[in-house]
Design an enzyme around this catalytic site. Structure first.
Site, PDB file in Angstrom:
ATOM      1  N   PRO A   2       0.822  -1.212   0.000  1.00 57.19           N
ATOM      2  CG  PRO A   2      -0.783  -1.575   1.631  1.00 57.19           C
ATOM      3  CD  PRO A   2       0.526  -2.093   1.133  1.00 57.19           C
ATOM      4  CD  GLU A   3       1.996   3.842  -4.453  1.00 62.28           C
ATOM      5  OE1 GLU A   3       2.335   5.026  -4.443  1.00 62.28           O
ATOM      6  OE2 GLU A   3       2.100   3.114  -5.474  1.00 62.28           O
ATOM      7  CE  LYS A  52       5.305   3.068   0.178  1.00 62.26           C
ATOM      8  NZ  LYS A  52       5.943   2.122  -0.761  1.00 62.26           N
ATOM      9  NE  ARG A 121      14.625   3.397  10.717  1.00 59.47           N
ATOM     10  CZ  ARG A 121      14.200   2.879  11.867  1.00 59.47           C
ATOM     11  NH1 ARG A 121      14.887   3.115  12.990  1.00 59.47           N
ATOM     12  NH2 ARG A 121      13.102   2.146  11.931  1.00 59.47           N
ATOM     13  CG  ASN A 162       6.415   0.506  -8.751  1.00 52.32           C
ATOM     14  OD1 ASN A 162       7.214   1.316  -9.213  1.00 52.32           O
ATOM     15  ND2 ASN A 162       6.358  -0.750  -9.163  1.00 52.32           N
ATOM     16  NE  ARG A 258       8.225  -2.559  -5.826  1.00 49.91           N
ATOM     17  CZ  ARG A 258       7.583  -1.766  -4.956  1.00 49.91           C
ATOM     18  NH1 ARG A 258       8.215  -1.283  -3.903  1.00 49.91           N
ATOM     19  NH2 ARG A 258       6.322  -1.459  -5.154  1.00 49.91           N
TER      20      ARG A 258
END
Length: 269
Positions: A2-3, A52, A121, A162, A258
């Site tokens: 999931p984005e 995310k 991060r 993506n 990817r």
């Protein structure tokens, strides 16, 4: 995976359904049982997303950090509760709904310093109002790495996956192989603003739509896109199909494990 818009939708939903009241917390699978016993019946203070990552805040008791990864899913249902089906890592039960979490990459109870370490991060999240796009630009403008790879690096930019990566590069006519340091800062600002708009729309609708009105199926006469991700897009998962703008077959390659999609003509610079 999931984005970011999906996690922000979940945060809004869980905040609306569970925050401010005691929540039933259990782990039918057992892998989160000790932590669930600490939180069961306690008040969820808030829910928020960063990139995310989803965070359920229980105040002094700690924060549940959830990263869905490739296989994690939430199932949302109205009460009454039903018997768990499958490997339910975490179940929440509130006044009107219950929620099951299955297959996440991470589901853990963290202290404030541990939460801060995760957030530190991450790069800026276009869906957060406290985001600083200049922080991402400083990384991008010094890097020889391709802009396609940089947009997917969560330490550079949080929440972009993506689909948004492929689509925003197409919308700005940028070849995915362009090094970050070759990008003009004005172009970066346009990309950032576009991501903010596209991802906010994704939060509202629950799908990713990137196609301009003049290229929609009802205008061009083409068939609507059929894909489990939903939404009308220019290049994502359209390998070999004609570009909606110039008709050139959409190209595909592998980049860092990817799938990468682009139009060789529209994205020639």
């Amino acid at each position: 995976m999931p984005e970011g818009h999906t996690l922000h939708r979940l945060a809004r939903l869980h905040k609306r359904r569970y925050a401010g009241a005691p929540v039933g917390v259990s782990s039918p699978q057992g892998r989160f049982a000790r932590e669930a016993s600490i939180l069961d019946g306690q008040v969820m203070v808030s829910a928020e997303a960063y990139g995310k990552h989803l965070f359920h805040d229980y105040g002094p008791l700690g924060t549940v950090h959830i990263h869905l990864g490739l296989y994690g899913t939430f199932a949302e249902q109205r009460l009454p509760e039903a018997e768990p089906v499958g490997q339910v890592r975490l179940r929440l039960a509130g006044a009107t709904h219950w929620t099951d979490l299955r297959g996440p990459n991470r589901c853990e109870l963290l202290t404030p310093p541990e939460v801060a370490a995760i957030v530190d991060r991450l790069g800026p999240d276009p869906l957060r109002r406290d985001a600083d796009p200049d922080r991402a630009w400083r990384r991008i403008s010094r890097s020889r790495t391709s802009i396609a790879a940089l947009l997917m690096d969560q330490s550079v930019l949080a929440g972009v996956g993506n689909v948004y990566r492929a689509e925003v590069l197409f919308r700005h006519g940028i070849a995915p192989t362009v090094p970050g340091r070759a990008l003009d800062e004005t172009v970066w600002k346009d990309i950032w603003a576009d991501l903010v708009g596209l991802m906010r729309a994704g939060v509202r609708t629950g799908r990713i739509d990137t196609v301009a009105d003049e290229h929609l199926p009802e205008v061009t006469g083409r068939a609507p896109r059929v894909d489990r991700h939903g939404g009308e897009v220019y290049v994502y998962r359209r390998t070999g199909q004609p570009c909606l703008v110039c008709g050139t077959p959409v190209a595909h390659a592998d980049l860092a494990g990817r799938n990468l999609y682009w139009c060789p003509v529209c994205q020639s610079t």
